[in-house]
Structure formats: structure tokens, C-alpha cells
Scaffold this motif. Structure first.
Motif, PDB file in Angstrom:
ATOM      1  N   CYS A 105       0.819  -1.208   0.000  1.00 36.88           N
ATOM      2  CA  CYS A 105       0.000   0.000   0.000  1.00 36.88           C
ATOM      3  C   CYS A 105       0.859   1.266   0.000  1.00 36.88           C
ATOM      4  O   CYS A 105       0.476   2.280  -0.603  1.00 36.88           O
ATOM      5  CB  CYS A 105      -0.926   0.014   1.211  1.00 36.88           C
ATOM      6  N   PHE A 106       2.017   1.213   0.666  1.00 39.63           N
ATOM      7  CA  PHE A 106       2.889   2.378   0.744  1.00 39.63           C
ATOM      8  C   PHE A 106       3.857   2.468  -0.437  1.00 39.63           C
ATOM      9  O   PHE A 106       4.678   3.374  -0.490  1.00 39.63           O
ATOM     10  CB  PHE A 106       3.659   2.369   2.069  1.00 39.63           C
ATOM     11  N   GLN A 107       3.737   1.539  -1.380  1.00 37.99           N
ATOM     12  CA  GLN A 107       4.482   1.593  -2.647  1.00 37.99           C
ATOM     13  C   GLN A 107       5.981   1.815  -2.432  1.00 37.99           C
ATOM     14  O   GLN A 107       6.588   2.746  -2.958  1.00 37.99           O
ATOM     15  CB  GLN A 107       3.888   2.691  -3.538  1.00 37.99           C
ATOM     16  N   CYS A 108       6.548   0.927  -1.624  1.00 42.74           N
ATOM     17  CA  CYS A 108       7.941   1.099  -1.214  1.00 42.74           C
ATOM     18  C   CYS A 108       8.946   0.868  -2.338  1.00 42.74           C
ATOM     19  O   CYS A 108      10.127   1.184  -2.178  1.00 42.74           O
ATOM     20  CB  CYS A 108       8.238   0.175  -0.030  1.00 42.74           C
ATOM     21  N   SER A 109       8.498   0.328  -3.448  1.00 43.52           N
ATOM     22  CA  SER A 109       9.406   0.148  -4.582  1.00 43.52           C
ATOM     23  C   SER A 109       9.591   1.442  -5.378  1.00 43.52           C
ATOM     24  O   SER A 109      10.474   1.537  -6.233  1.00 43.52           O
ATOM     25  CB  SER A 109       8.874  -0.940  -5.516  1.00 43.52           C
ATOM     26  N   SER A 110       8.771   2.457  -5.082  1.00 46.46           N
ATOM     27  CA  SER A 110       8.862   3.749  -5.768  1.00 46.46           C
ATOM     28  C   SER A 110       9.594   4.754  -4.882  1.00 46.46           C
ATOM     29  O   SER A 110       9.442   4.746  -3.661  1.00 46.46           O
ATOM     30  CB  SER A 110       7.473   4.290  -6.101  1.00 46.46           C
ATOM     31  N   GLN A 111      10.366   5.631  -5.517  1.00 48.53           N
ATOM     32  CA  GLN A 111      11.131   6.603  -4.742  1.00 48.53           C
ATOM     33  C   GLN A 111      10.257   7.717  -4.191  1.00 48.53           C
ATOM     34  O   GLN A 111      10.392   8.106  -3.035  1.00 48.53           O
ATOM     35  CB  GLN A 111      12.250   7.195  -5.609  1.00 48.53           C
ATOM     36  N   GLN A 112       9.354   8.237  -5.003  1.00 47.45           N
ATOM     37  CA  GLN A 112       8.522   9.345  -4.577  1.00 47.45           C
ATOM     38  C   GLN A 112       7.054   8.987  -4.753  1.00 47.45           C
ATOM     39  O   GLN A 112       6.621   8.614  -5.850  1.00 47.45           O
ATOM     40  CB  GLN A 112       8.857  10.609  -5.380  1.00 47.45           C
ATOM     41  N   VAL A 113       6.301   9.119  -3.682  1.00 46.99           N
ATOM     42  CA  VAL A 113       4.875   8.808  -3.694  1.00 46.99           C
ATOM     43  C   VAL A 113       4.158   9.886  -2.889  1.00 46.99           C
ATOM     44  O   VAL A 113       4.635  10.318  -1.835  1.00 46.99           O
ATOM     45  CB  VAL A 113       4.599   7.416  -3.067  1.00 46.99           C
ATOM     46  N   GLU A 114       3.004  10.320  -3.370  1.00 53.52           N
ATOM     47  CA  GLU A 114       2.212  11.320  -2.672  1.00 53.52           C
ATOM     48  C   GLU A 114       1.188  10.643  -1.751  1.00 53.52           C
ATOM     49  O   GLU A 114       0.779   9.502  -1.983  1.00 53.52           O
ATOM     50  CB  GLU A 114       1.491  12.220  -3.683  1.00 53.52           C
ATOM     51  N   ALA A 115       0.789  11.367  -0.727  1.00 52.03           N
ATOM     52  CA  ALA A 115      -0.145  10.821   0.255  1.00 52.03           C
ATOM     53  C   ALA A 115      -1.442  10.297  -0.369  1.00 52.03           C
ATOM     54  O   ALA A 115      -1.904   9.208   0.009  1.00 52.03           O
ATOM     55  CB  ALA A 115      -0.446  11.865   1.324  1.00 52.03           C
ATOM     56  N   PRO A 116      -2.073  11.014  -1.317  1.00 47.89           N
ATOM     57  CA  PRO A 116      -3.327  10.500  -1.886  1.00 47.89           C
ATOM     58  C   PRO A 116      -3.180   9.118  -2.515  1.00 47.89           C
ATOM     59  O   PRO A 116      -4.103   8.296  -2.437  1.00 47.89           O
ATOM     60  CB  PRO A 116      -3.701  11.551  -2.936  1.00 47.89           C
ATOM     61  N   SER A 117      -2.033   8.856  -3.116  1.00 45.01           N
ATOM     62  CA  SER A 117      -1.809   7.559  -3.739  1.00 45.01           C
ATOM     63  C   SER A 117      -1.737   6.447  -2.693  1.00 45.01           C
ATOM     64  O   SER A 117      -2.283   5.355  -2.879  1.00 45.01           O
ATOM     65  CB  SER A 117      -0.511   7.592  -4.555  1.00 45.01           C
ATOM     66  N   VAL A 118      -1.083   6.717  -1.564  1.00 44.28           N
ATOM     67  CA  VAL A 118      -0.997   5.732  -0.485  1.00 44.28           C
ATOM     68  C   VAL A 118      -2.369   5.516   0.132  1.00 44.28           C
ATOM     69  O   VAL A 118      -2.771   4.382   0.410  1.00 44.28           O
ATOM     70  CB  VAL A 118       0.023   6.173   0.580  1.00 44.28           C
ATOM     71  N   LEU A 119      -3.103   6.608   0.330  1.00 43.98           N
ATOM     72  CA  LEU A 119      -4.454   6.489   0.892  1.00 43.98           C
ATOM     73  C   LEU A 119      -5.345   5.644  -0.020  1.00 43.98           C
ATOM     74  O   LEU A 119      -6.136   4.817   0.462  1.00 43.98           O
ATOM     75  CB  LEU A 119      -5.066   7.871   1.094  1.00 43.98           C
ATOM     76  N   GLN A 120      -5.218   5.813  -1.315  1.00 49.13           N
ATOM     77  CA  GLN A 120      -5.995   5.011  -2.257  1.00 49.13           C
ATOM     78  C   GLN A 120      -5.626   3.540  -2.148  1.00 49.13           C
ATOM     79  O   GLN A 120      -6.492   2.661  -2.229  1.00 49.13           O
ATOM     80  CB  GLN A 120      -5.778   5.511  -3.681  1.00 49.13           C
ATOM     81  N   GLY A 121      -4.337   3.268  -1.944  1.00 48.00           N
ATOM     82  CA  GLY A 121      -3.897   1.888  -1.784  1.00 48.00           C
ATOM     83  C   GLY A 121      -4.486   1.258  -0.530  1.00 48.00           C
ATOM     84  O   GLY A 121      -4.929   0.104  -0.547  1.00 48.00           O
ATOM     85  N   LEU A 122      -4.486   2.005   0.565  1.00 44.71           N
ATOM     86  CA  LEU A 122      -5.072   1.512   1.812  1.00 44.71           C
ATOM     87  C   LEU A 122      -6.575   1.277   1.657  1.00 44.71           C
ATOM     88  O   LEU A 122      -7.116   0.279   2.143  1.00 44.71           O
ATOM     89  CB  LEU A 122      -4.809   2.499   2.940  1.00 44.71           C
ATOM     90  N   GLU A 123      -7.250   2.185   0.961  1.00 42.58           N
ATOM     91  CA  GLU A 123      -8.692   2.046   0.746  1.00 42.58           C
ATOM     92  C   GLU A 123      -9.006   0.843  -0.133  1.00 42.58           C
ATOM     93  O   GLU A 123     -10.006   0.155   0.080  1.00 42.58           O
ATOM     94  CB  GLU A 123      -9.242   3.331   0.145  1.00 42.58           C
ATOM     95  N   SER A 124      -8.159   0.574  -1.108  1.00 44.87           N
ATOM     96  CA  SER A 124      -8.346  -0.603  -1.957  1.00 44.87           C
ATOM     97  C   SER A 124      -8.213  -1.878  -1.142  1.00 44.87           C
ATOM     98  O   SER A 124      -9.007  -2.821  -1.300  1.00 44.87           O
ATOM     99  CB  SER A 124      -7.325  -0.596  -3.095  1.00 44.87           C
TER     100      SER A 124
END
Length: 228
Positions: free
Chosen positions: A176-195
Motif C-alpha cells: 500500500c505504501f508503494q515502497c518500490s517507488s522513490q517518490q509517492v504522494e499521500a493520496p496515492s498511499v491512501l488510495q492503496g489503503l482504501e483498496s
């Protein structure tokens, strides 16, 4: 009067490993009432940190745990609650589900003492609860809802850095926190958690609180009181 939030060992251990123990306590404090854990967990949790083979920064997790243990309340189940918990475990075993003694005792106390909700990091227990005690609707908060609330209130960093450091603590969270990516914005992580939440809801029926974050548990408690 509500008995506040109950925390299981897994959610305490994982948030401490992510450096978010203080945030967990703050989010699960209702008025002046601190969250509660099983009294035995004081020793179990310290042992798990000391024996862990997956923690990258065990010293930080240990310091976080000490701070949490200094703030929470401690619960002792009554003999009746122990018996109820044993019945839950037997029913789970019969259904080929996993429900350990600590989790089942918290659930027994949740029902008997009118706590707001159980906050749990154990996904297997969530599935067992949905089968064994389906009447406890909207009384469970999962780890992903806790993390969603932390991001919404405190921001993405330093939580994401800690999650990505402790990748082995919870694979679903790491994804959910997309740790394979260097830069991630909060909305993207929140969407992952919601999914992930949508997926867990599909497996556990009406067990989880309605909101994406854990604040929905208190809303559900207020609605329940108002309808009695």
C-alpha cells in the motif's frame, strides 16, 4: 459508558515498528480514557520485539513499545470472559479458522464491557471474528485504517520511510505504501489503503467500522447509544 478502545498485540507491535506508537495511542484515546491492552501483553510484546528476526530497527521498536506501555490501560479477563473466549476459539477451530487466546479474550471483553472497538493488526483474527461473532458489527478497526488515520492527521512522512524500512513487518502495508517507488504522494498511499480495505470488507462482512479511518468507530458507538 464506553470502555474505550482495545488494542491487540499485532497492532501495537506493528505501529511501534513503524515509529507510530504515540500516534496510535493518541488516535485511540477517547476523552481522558486511554486505550487498553491485555495485562499479559506487557511481557508478550517485549518478548516478541527481543526475539524478532524481521525487525530492522529493534531498538526503535523497543523504545516505542516502552512509551506505549507507559500510557495504556491493562485488562484482566474475568473467568466468565475466559470461558466465552474458549468457546470462540473452539468455534473458529471447527470452521478451520485461526483465533488465538489473546485475540479471543479481547473480543469477549469487547462484547461484555461495551468497548468502542477492537483495533487489530491480525487479518486472520478478523476473518475468524466475522464468522464466530458476526453480531459485533462495526466493532473492528484494522491496521490499514489506523495508518489511514495517521496519514490524514499527521502526514505521510516519516511514517512511509519507517514502513519501507520495516518491509517484512506486513507485506500488505508495504504494498500500500508503494515502497518500490522513490517518490509517492499521500493520496496515492491512501488510495492503496482504501483498496485493501475494500478487499478485507468483502471477506469480513459488516465487521469493520464504516470509515476508511478509525474515527468511524466512535461515530458508530454514538449512533448505537443514541438508538437504545
Amino acid at each position: 459508558m464506553s470502555d474505550g478502545f482495545y488494542l491487540d498485540n499485532d497492532v501495537v507491535l506493528k505501529t511501534c515498528s513503524y515509529g507510530a506508537g504515540a500516534e496510535l495511542v493518541e488516535l485511540s484515546t477517547t476523552g481522558d480514557l486511554a486505550p487498553a491492552i491485555l495485562a499479559l501483553a506487557r511481557f508478550t510484546l517485549r518478548s516478541r520485539v527481543e526475539r524478532s528476526r524481521v525487525l530492522v530497527d529493534a531498538q526503535n521498536a523497543s523504545a516505542q513499545l516502552d512509551a506505549v506501555l507507559a500510557q495504556v490501560r491493562f485488562l484482566e479477563p474475568t473467568p466468565e470472559e475466559v470461558d466465552i473466549a474458549a468457546d470462540f476459539e473452539a468455534a473458529a477451530t471447527e470452521a478451520n479458522l485461526s483465533f488465538d487466546a489473546g485475540e479471543s479474550q479481547l473480543v469477549a471483553m469487547l462484547g461484555a464491557r461495551g468497548a468502542v472497538a477492537l483495533v487489530s493488526g491480525d487479518k486472520r483474527a478478523a476473518k475468524a471474528m466475522s464468522v464466530v461473532v458476526p453480531e459485533l458489527e462495526r466493532r473492528l478497526v484494522c491496521l490499514e485504517q489506523v495508518l489511514h488515520s495517521i496519514i490524514a492527521r499527521f502526514g505521510l512522512e516519516p511514517l512511509r520511510s519507517s514502513v519501507c524500512r520495516e518491509k517484512a513487518s506486513d507485506r500488505a502495508v508495504t504494498n500500500c505504501f508503494q515502497c518500490s517507488s522513490q517518490q509517492v504522494e499521500a493520496p496515492s498511499v491512501l488510495q492503496g489503503l482504501e483498496s485493501y480495505l475494500r478487499s478485507l470488507r468483502s471477506e469480513t462482512g459488516r465487521l469493520l467500522v464504516k470509515s476508511a479511518g478509525m474515527s468511524g468507530a466512535e461515530v458508530a458507538q454514538e449512533d448505537s447509544v443514541g438508538s437504545t
